[in-house]
Design a protein around this motif. Structure first.
Motif, PDB file in Angstrom:
ATOM      1  N   PHE A  44     -22.063 -21.586 -11.173  1.00 49.86           N
ATOM      2  CA  PHE A  44     -21.421 -20.508 -10.433  1.00 49.86           C
ATOM      3  C   PHE A  44     -19.988 -20.857 -10.045  1.00 49.86           C
ATOM      4  N   LYS A  65     -17.314 -16.461 -11.498  1.00 45.62           N
ATOM      5  CA  LYS A  65     -17.735 -15.250 -12.198  1.00 45.62           C
ATOM      6  C   LYS A  65     -17.833 -14.117 -11.164  1.00 45.62           C
ATOM      7  N   PRO A  66     -16.771 -13.320 -11.059  1.00 46.16           N
ATOM      8  CA  PRO A  66     -16.801 -12.202 -10.114  1.00 46.16           C
ATOM      9  C   PRO A  66     -17.563 -11.020 -10.690  1.00 46.16           C
ATOM     10  N   ASP A  67     -17.845 -10.045  -9.835  1.00 49.58           N
ATOM     11  CA  ASP A  67     -18.449  -8.831 -10.381  1.00 49.58           C
ATOM     12  C   ASP A  67     -17.405  -8.100 -11.222  1.00 49.58           C
ATOM     13  N   ARG A  71     -13.200  -8.340 -11.117  1.00 48.54           N
ATOM     14  CA  ARG A  71     -12.591  -9.153 -12.179  1.00 48.54           C
ATOM     15  C   ARG A  71     -11.238  -8.603 -12.624  1.00 48.54           C
ATOM     16  N   TRP A  91     -15.650 -14.683 -16.673  1.00 41.06           N
ATOM     17  CA  TRP A  91     -15.180 -15.621 -15.660  1.00 41.06           C
ATOM     18  C   TRP A  91     -13.668 -15.509 -15.462  1.00 41.06           C
ATOM     19  N   MET A 112     -19.184 -14.484  -4.135  1.00 36.89           N
ATOM     20  CA  MET A 112     -19.407 -13.456  -5.154  1.00 36.89           C
ATOM     21  C   MET A 112     -19.983 -14.067  -6.428  1.00 36.89           C
ATOM     22  N   SER A 113     -19.436 -15.202  -6.841  1.00 40.29           N
ATOM     23  CA  SER A 113     -19.901 -15.850  -8.057  1.00 40.29           C
ATOM     24  C   SER A 113     -21.337 -16.350  -7.899  1.00 40.29           C
ATOM     25  N   ARG A 115     -23.613 -15.054  -5.960  1.00 38.70           N
ATOM     26  CA  ARG A 115     -24.479 -13.865  -5.988  1.00 38.70           C
ATOM     27  C   ARG A 115     -24.625 -13.279  -7.393  1.00 38.70           C
ATOM     28  N   GLU A 116     -23.613 -13.460  -8.226  1.00 39.07           N
ATOM     29  CA  GLU A 116     -23.669 -12.964  -9.607  1.00 39.07           C
ATOM     30  C   GLU A 116     -24.559 -13.834 -10.496  1.00 39.07           C
ATOM     31  N   THR A 117     -24.698 -15.100 -10.164  1.00 39.70           N
ATOM     32  CA  THR A 117     -25.357 -16.032 -11.086  1.00 39.70           C
ATOM     33  C   THR A 117     -26.662 -16.637 -10.571  1.00 39.70           C
TER      34      THR A 117
END
Length: 131
Positions: A44, A65-67, A71, A91, A112-113, A115-117
């Motif tokens: 992440f 890795k943002p949503d 991004r 990313w 954010m990253s 939560r994304e991964t």
């Protein structure tokens, strides 16, 4: 073939970033491709990278890795870049080596990253910690 180490383990930016990212549920660190990767089941955050097209190095940067909505906005900022290898997968690189660094923004990007991964159970654990 192992990769050469591409970071200074005594770097104060890395130390502060470690404190931030390793506080997340299930977060661990490993060295991969010569750089610190922070992960749960998958990465992440990554410390250090290079820009995809120009190969400009950003050794003191954070790759997250943002949503999808965030991004595009991030890539319009002058202190961000599209990282090699990870950029096409969504990313973004964020240069930490600058005077006007905003650690609150760094924390938001890491969150954010994560939560994304991260697995849903770890995101729930994070939310429970936050109340």
């Amino acid at each position: 073939m192992s990769h050469p180490i591409m970071f200074d383990d005594t770097d104060p930016l890395l130390a502060r970033l470690r404190t931030l990212v390793l506080a997340y549920p299930g977060a661990q660190e490993k060295i991969s491709h010569g750089r610190p990767f922070f992960f749960t089941k998958t990465s992440f955050a990554v410390y250090g990278g290079a820009e995809k097209d120009t190969r400009t190095p950003f050794p003191r940067s954070l790759i997250v890795k943002p949503d999808a909505d965030e991004r595009h906005s991030l890539l319009c900022e002058s202190h961000t870049y599209l990282p090699m290898y990870l950029g096409p997968a969504g990313w973004v690189g964020y240069d930490l080596d600058r005077d006007e660094l905003d650690w609150d923004e760094v924390a938001e990007l890491v969150d954010m990253s994560f939560r994304e991964t991260a697995p849903v159970t770890l995101v729930r654990e994070l939310d429970a910690r936050l109340g």
